[in-house]
Motif scaffolding. Structure first.
Motif, PDB file in Angstrom:
ATOM      1  N   TYR A  75     -27.017  -6.093  28.853  1.00 29.23           N
ATOM      2  CA  TYR A  75     -26.264  -7.314  28.643  1.00 29.23           C
ATOM      3  C   TYR A  75     -26.939  -7.899  27.143  1.00 29.23           C
ATOM      4  CZ  TYR A  75     -30.035 -10.051  30.589  1.00 29.23           C
ATOM      5  OH  TYR A  75     -31.168 -10.548  30.830  1.00 29.23           O
ATOM      6  N   ALA A 109     -24.516 -13.790  27.409  1.00 32.03           N
ATOM      7  CA  ALA A 109     -24.815 -14.365  28.494  1.00 32.03           C
ATOM      8  C   ALA A 109     -24.993 -15.888  28.542  1.00 32.03           C
ATOM      9  CB  ALA A 109     -26.069 -13.426  28.941  1.00 32.03           C
ATOM     10  N   LEU A 128     -20.008  -8.418  26.652  1.00 36.26           N
ATOM     11  CA  LEU A 128     -21.151  -8.850  27.335  1.00 36.26           C
ATOM     12  C   LEU A 128     -21.847  -7.642  28.169  1.00 36.26           C
ATOM     13  CD1 LEU A 128     -22.974 -11.128  28.658  1.00 36.26           C
ATOM     14  CD2 LEU A 128     -21.156 -11.360  30.610  1.00 36.26           C
ATOM     15  N   PHE A 129     -21.241  -7.028  28.818  1.00 35.79           N
ATOM     16  CA  PHE A 129     -22.059  -6.008  29.595  1.00 35.79           C
ATOM     17  C   PHE A 129     -21.731  -4.561  29.246  1.00 35.79           C
ATOM     18  CE2 PHE A 129     -21.679  -9.089  33.226  1.00 35.79           C
ATOM     19  CZ  PHE A 129     -23.095  -9.666  33.237  1.00 35.79           C
TER      20      PHE A 129
END
Length: 454
Positions: free
Chosen positions: A176, A181, A294-295
């Motif tokens: 991530y 985040a 993000l991921f």
């Protein structure tokens, strides 16, 4: 850690994705390099094979985008200057298609392997039991080599003779972007599937792509999040049974259906990059490094690269269970390499594989460049890792998986054709809205039974 290895790591740059003793054993290797090793001396003293003193040219077939094998061969030649390497590289999908022909027609001394059952069945891989005894691999933790053992005729996996070796023990999870985040309110990695879903929704509401994941070409990357979801909903044992071709095993189970349904919910919610079906692995890495998601579901082999590209900006966690406090499981397997049955330099190849697991400099390469735990004895030397790096997080996660006994092989390794001919097209159709979760598992299981039966 030698300065030479550190400089090599810096030079690697961005990477993409993509496992009976012979005659003529040589004498001890040349220890006249700037960083001598006792490996050859120890091997010779024990009667194990070495690469000898005469010039040796090793032919190798590696996977494009993995810098660790090349870094290891460079370090090996630095320690044993009589050994040079001729290396061919291809994408994993190409290796999967080419492996039987290459091993039959022009067997390399060392080759990155796809699924191995059919290769063993066809007599294309050297039985390594003699080397295991000579080098002491049979004293390693049995779980390290379990996935590389096969019964007579290539099945079942998980027992029988040793036909391959790992350059390290890789593991997958979730990377991530720490800046993103914080932007979406994620202060700690999610500890449950419900929390993970909440973060996905928050990211989407904040205008951040929740997941950047490749799913294009011949090796669909949606198999990564799918297997993590399978681990969240069910036990790893039945999945390993299916991968290892145990009698009666099936992938079409209630818990796996929940996993595919959950993946389908993510797709329908728009949590993936909309270009996923046209995205290859290298593009995924470029997008993630650029902060476009993000991921990312990926493996610890990228840890060193991400520490270099985004120092201090990337975190890693194991995908959480669907149950609060549930045990964790993930794909974790050796980076599999083998020796062709008719390899002309099989002894030297086996010596190299032992050196990778036992030499301190080689183990440092596995950690610093490969980002994952080396093979070998539990008390073998490990380099110091800087706290706060993603490499430190992936190594800690690997230890946790060991404690939870949560290691699974990759669902793409169940048969030689299941990845390219079944998982990939079915997952691409799921993303395109052309396949249902129920039919996906039924089709994959039908393909599996046909391939195992043939």
């Amino acid at each position: 850690m030698s300065r030479r290895i550190s400089r090599r790591r810096v030079a690697l740059g961005s990477v993409a994705l993509t496992g009976i003793l012979a005659a003529g054993c040589g004498g001890p290797g040349d220890n006249s390099s700037s960083e001598p090793s006792d490996t050859a001396t120890d091997a010779a003293a024990s009667g194990a094979p070495t690469c000898g003193d005469d010039p040796v040219t090793m032919n190798a077939y590696f996977e494009t985008g993995f810098p660790m094998p090349k870094a290891l061969t460079d370090e090996f030649t630095a320690q044993y200057p009589n050994v040079t390497w001729e290396i061919r590289e291809d994408q994993f999908a190409v290796i999967t298609q080419n492996a039987p022909r290459v091993l039959a027609d022009d067997p390399p001394d060392l080759m990155r392997l796809p699924q191995v059952s059919e290769l063993v069945k066809d007599g294309l891989l050297k039985n390594l039991d003699g080397y295991a005894e000579a080098f002491g691999w049979d004293q390693w933790p049995a779980s390290q080599l379990e996935q590389l053992r096969l019964g007579d005729g290539g099945r079942p996996r998980g027992e029988g003779s040793l036909y391959a070796m790992g350059l390290n023990f890789s593991m997958t999870g979730v990377f991530y972007n720490k800046t993103l985040a914080a932007q979406v309110g994620m202060t700690e990695p999610p500890t449950s599937l419900a929390e993970f879903d909440d973060v996905l929704a928050s990211a989407q509401q904040a205008g951040v792509t929740p997941i950047v994941q490749f799913n294009g070409g011949a090796t669909g990357g949606f198999a990564f999040p799918l297997q993590n979801l399978m681990a969240a909903y069910g036990e790893p044992g039945p999945i390993n049974d299916w991968i290892f071709q145990q009698d009666g095993a099936t992938i079409d189970t209630p818990s796996n259906l929940e996993a595919v349904q959950h993946l389908d919910e993510w797709i329908k919610a728009g949590y993936f990059d909309p270009d996923a079906n046209a995205m290859d692995y290298a593009t995924m890495m470029s997008k993630f490094i650029a902060g476009d998601g993000l991921f990312m579901f990926n493996g610890d082999w990228e840890s060193g690269n991400l520490d270099q590209q985004l120092p201090g900006e990337v975190g890693f966690f194991l995908f959480p269970s669907a149950q609060d406090g549930g045990a964790l499981a993930t794909m974790s397997a050796p980076l599999t390499f083998g020796i062709g049955t008719d390899s002309p330099n099989a002894d030297c190849a086996a010596f190299f594989l032992d050196w990778v697991a036992t030499n301190p400099e080689a183990r440092a390469v596995a950690v610093e460049v490969g980002g994952s735990h080396p093979m070998g004895l539990p008390d073998a030397p490990m380099p110091e890792i800087q706290e706060g790096t993603v490499t430190a997080e992936t190594l800690a996660a690997g230890a946790q998986i060991g404690e939870d006994n949560g290691a699974m092989d990759f669902i793409a390794n169940a048969t030689g054709a299941i990845y390219a001919e079944s998982w990939t097209p079915q997952l691409q159709r799921l993303f395109a809205g052309e396949q249902s979760p129920e039919a996906l598992l039924q089709t994959v299981q039908s393909d599996y039974e046909s391939q195992v039966g043939s």
